[in-house]
Design a protein around this motif. Structure first.
Motif, PDB file in Angstrom:
ATOM      1  N   ALA A  52      16.581 -53.029 -11.949  1.00  0.00           N
ATOM      2  CA  ALA A  52      16.625 -52.660 -10.466  1.00  0.00           C
ATOM      3  C   ALA A  52      17.864 -53.279 -10.001  1.00  0.00           C
ATOM      4  O   ALA A  52      18.440 -52.794  -9.293  1.00  0.00           O
ATOM      5  N   LYS A  53      18.113 -54.615 -10.259  1.00  0.00           N
ATOM      6  CA  LYS A  53      19.403 -55.104  -9.842  1.00  0.00           C
ATOM      7  C   LYS A  53      20.558 -54.701 -10.715  1.00  0.00           C
ATOM      8  O   LYS A  53      21.888 -54.900 -10.291  1.00  0.00           O
ATOM      9  N   ASN A  54      20.695 -53.791 -11.645  1.00  0.00           N
ATOM     10  CA  ASN A  54      21.617 -53.223 -12.483  1.00  0.00           C
ATOM     11  C   ASN A  54      22.446 -54.547 -12.905  1.00  0.00           C
ATOM     12  O   ASN A  54      23.720 -54.779 -12.707  1.00  0.00           O
ATOM     13  N   ARG A  55      21.817 -55.618 -13.406  1.00  0.00           N
ATOM     14  CA  ARG A  55      22.620 -56.899 -13.876  1.00  0.00           C
ATOM     15  C   ARG A  55      23.189 -56.474 -14.912  1.00  0.00           C
ATOM     16  O   ARG A  55      22.503 -56.017 -16.061  1.00  0.00           O
ATOM     17  N   PRO A  56      24.290 -56.893 -15.497  1.00  0.00           N
ATOM     18  CA  PRO A  56      25.383 -56.301 -16.658  1.00  0.00           C
ATOM     19  C   PRO A  56      24.634 -57.559 -17.663  1.00  0.00           C
ATOM     20  O   PRO A  56      25.198 -57.462 -18.960  1.00  0.00           O
ATOM     21  N   PRO A 140      14.657 -63.161  -8.598  1.00  0.00           N
ATOM     22  CA  PRO A 140      15.875 -63.396  -8.358  1.00  0.00           C
ATOM     23  C   PRO A 140      16.312 -62.850  -6.825  1.00  0.00           C
ATOM     24  O   PRO A 140      15.362 -62.288  -6.274  1.00  0.00           O
ATOM     25  N   SER A 141      17.275 -62.908  -6.251  1.00  0.00           N
ATOM     26  CA  SER A 141      17.707 -62.434  -5.050  1.00  0.00           C
ATOM     27  C   SER A 141      17.527 -60.998  -5.111  1.00  0.00           C
ATOM     28  O   SER A 141      17.989 -60.203  -6.041  1.00  0.00           O
ATOM     29  N   ALA A 142      16.964 -60.384  -4.059  1.00  0.00           N
ATOM     30  CA  ALA A 142      16.576 -58.820  -3.833  1.00  0.00           C
ATOM     31  C   ALA A 142      17.960 -58.043  -3.626  1.00  0.00           C
ATOM     32  O   ALA A 142      17.790 -57.385  -2.595  1.00  0.00           O
ATOM     33  N   ASN A 143      18.790 -58.161  -4.369  1.00  0.00           N
ATOM     34  CA  ASN A 143      20.008 -57.335  -3.937  1.00  0.00           C
ATOM     35  C   ASN A 143      20.484 -56.798  -5.369  1.00  0.00           C
ATOM     36  O   ASN A 143      20.263 -57.392  -6.456  1.00  0.00           O
ATOM     37  N   ALA A 144      21.403 -55.776  -5.449  1.00  0.00           N
ATOM     38  CA  ALA A 144      22.044 -55.237  -6.433  1.00  0.00           C
ATOM     39  C   ALA A 144      23.117 -56.364  -6.682  1.00  0.00           C
ATOM     40  O   ALA A 144      23.650 -57.029  -6.231  1.00  0.00           O
ATOM     41  N   VAL A 148      25.910 -59.345  -1.798  1.00  0.00           N
ATOM     42  CA  VAL A 148      25.452 -60.340  -0.982  1.00  0.00           C
ATOM     43  C   VAL A 148      24.144 -60.576  -0.944  1.00  0.00           C
ATOM     44  O   VAL A 148      23.232 -59.416  -0.914  1.00  0.00           O
ATOM     45  N   SER A 149      23.692 -61.593  -0.955  1.00  0.00           N
ATOM     46  CA  SER A 149      22.219 -61.930  -0.866  1.00  0.00           C
ATOM     47  C   SER A 149      21.509 -61.381   0.382  1.00  0.00           C
ATOM     48  O   SER A 149      21.943 -61.515   1.331  1.00  0.00           O
ATOM     49  N   PRO A 150      20.154 -60.881   0.167  1.00  0.00           N
ATOM     50  CA  PRO A 150      19.598 -60.288   1.427  1.00  0.00           C
ATOM     51  C   PRO A 150      18.900 -61.267   2.245  1.00  0.00           C
ATOM     52  O   PRO A 150      18.155 -62.085   1.583  1.00  0.00           O
ATOM     53  N   ILE A 177      20.878 -69.423   2.394  1.00  0.00           N
ATOM     54  CA  ILE A 177      21.544 -69.593   1.330  1.00  0.00           C
ATOM     55  C   ILE A 177      20.403 -69.829   0.262  1.00  0.00           C
ATOM     56  O   ILE A 177      19.505 -70.130   0.513  1.00  0.00           O
ATOM     57  N   GLU A 178      20.923 -69.653  -1.091  1.00  0.00           N
ATOM     58  CA  GLU A 178      20.022 -70.194  -2.086  1.00  0.00           C
ATOM     59  C   GLU A 178      19.836 -71.387  -2.431  1.00  0.00           C
ATOM     60  O   GLU A 178      20.175 -72.142  -1.746  1.00  0.00           O
ATOM     61  N   SER A 179      18.850 -71.637  -3.188  1.00  0.00           N
ATOM     62  CA  SER A 179      18.361 -72.993  -3.458  1.00  0.00           C
ATOM     63  C   SER A 179      19.347 -73.590  -4.392  1.00  0.00           C
ATOM     64  O   SER A 179      19.936 -73.102  -4.969  1.00  0.00           O
TER      65      SER A 179
HETATM   66 MG    MG Z   1      21.516 -63.496  -6.550  1.00  0.00          MG
END
Ligand code: MG
Ligand code: AMP
Length: 323
Positions: A52-56, A140-144, A148-150, A177-179
């Motif tokens: 879903a995130k299209n993480r490489p 993980p953060s819910a973004n592609a 940028v993190s949502p 911002i993230e943890s």
């Molecule tokens: Mg992230």
């Protein structure tokens, strides 16, 4: 607005729990950013996050729990980690701790590592969703990937489209911002990511400021911190058939006698779900090496090939700065 965004009512939270327990993805608010959650014990569901995130690449994911007790079966918690949890949980502090043997967590969620990142979010909706699912959630953060993190539900919809089965709307995220990610699995505490809890606040618990990748006395090679489980056997890529003594890790239609098959039907998501467990299963002294058949680069194939290239890369045994 899309039809996937639903207000965080008790009914919708219960439905989110059912979807997660059935292996689907649900986006939900936390105090840091919106997370894309999946059953952390379900290889296929975790593979769906990466798709879903299209993480490489298969970065290890943070596993979210609903209370401190729920972390006990997952990771080894020493007195120092316990004190940090008591002080900062729930809240934006992620602890990387030794993964417990037999922890019911997908190897893909921790990218094959012997450690596991855990966090107890300080958001009523996040905690209610984890409780409704009745299992730890990888999120993980819910973004592609690369975006940028949502911090709002509509950011998630814009970035991920219809990949989540539901996006729970809990309003804007408080921290945004993230943890902070603190690694306590190695010899010395290491700040892997600055975030919602300032490093200064951790110093009292650690006998000083944690090292960061930049300040570490013996700088590790770039990428080493993200280095994943590497089999002790040599790995040979793009193999058509095994050489004598080699195990074959097949993909798709395989020659007779293939040792294990990532996906007989050639499905990259199934292959991703099986990757780390099968590499470990074949890493045995009865074999001389692991030969891996070619895997097409499309979709999750990119992350699978990235991981396999790392596994096949010559070892850095002489570097002396390893974990
Ligand atoms: Mg992230
Ligand atoms: P995200 O899921 O996008 O919030 O990012 C998770 C962060 O935690 C990344 O920086 C990961 O590299 C880090 N992380 C998660 N699990 C581990 C682990 N077992 N060891 C080291 N870092 C981890």
């Amino acid at each position: 607005m899309t039809g996937l965004i639903r207000p965080a009512t008790p009914d919708n939270i219960a439905e989110a729990g059912r979807l997660l327990a059935a292996g689907r993805l649900v986006a939900f608010p936390t105090e840091t950013v919106y997370g894309l959650g999946a059953d952390a014990g379900d290889d296929r569901a975790v593979a769906a996050i990466f798709a879903a995130k299209n993480r490489p690449r298969f970065n290890p994911l943070i596993v979210h729990v609903a209370d401190i007790a729920a972390a006990d079966p997952l990771v080894e918690i020493d007195a120092r980690a316990r004190a940090l949890m008591d002080r900062f949980w729930p809240g934006p502090l992620t602890l990387v701790l030794p993964r417990r043997k037999g922890a019911p967590i997908s190897l893909l969620a921790s990218a094959g590592l012997d450690s596991l990142a855990v966090r107890l979010p300080d958001h009523p909706v996040a905690r209610a969703v984890i409780e409704a699912a009745a299992r730890p959630l990888a999120a993980p953060s819910a973004n592609a990937s690369g975006a940028v993190s949502p911090t709002r539900a509509d950011h998630v919809a814009q970035s991920l489209g219809a990949a989540p089965a539901m996006i729970l709307d809990g309003g804007p995220c408080r921290v945004g911002i993230e943890s902070t990610v603190l690694d306590l699995a190695g010899d010395a505490p290491l700040l892997l990511r600055p975030g919602g809890i300032p490093a200064e606040s951790l110093a009292d618990f650690l006998g000083g400021m944690p090292a960061t990748i930049a300040t570490m006395a013996a700088p590790r090679a770039p990428g080493l911190l993200e280095s994943h489980y590497a089999p002790s056997l040599p790995v040979r890529l793009n193999a058509v058939r095994p050489n004598p003594g080699e195990a074959l890790l097949a993909f798709g239609p395989a020659p007779d006698g293939a040792t294990l098959n990532l996906s007989a039907g050639g499905d990259p998501a199934e292959a991703a779900a099986n990757l780390f467990a099968m590499l470990r299963a074949l890493d045995r002294p009865e074999f001389t090496g692991i030969a891996v058949m070619p895997i097409p680069a499309a979709g999750l194939g990119a992350a699978i090939n990235d991981r396999l290239r790392r596994a096949a890369h010559p070892r850095r045994q002489t570097e002396g700065t390893g974990p």
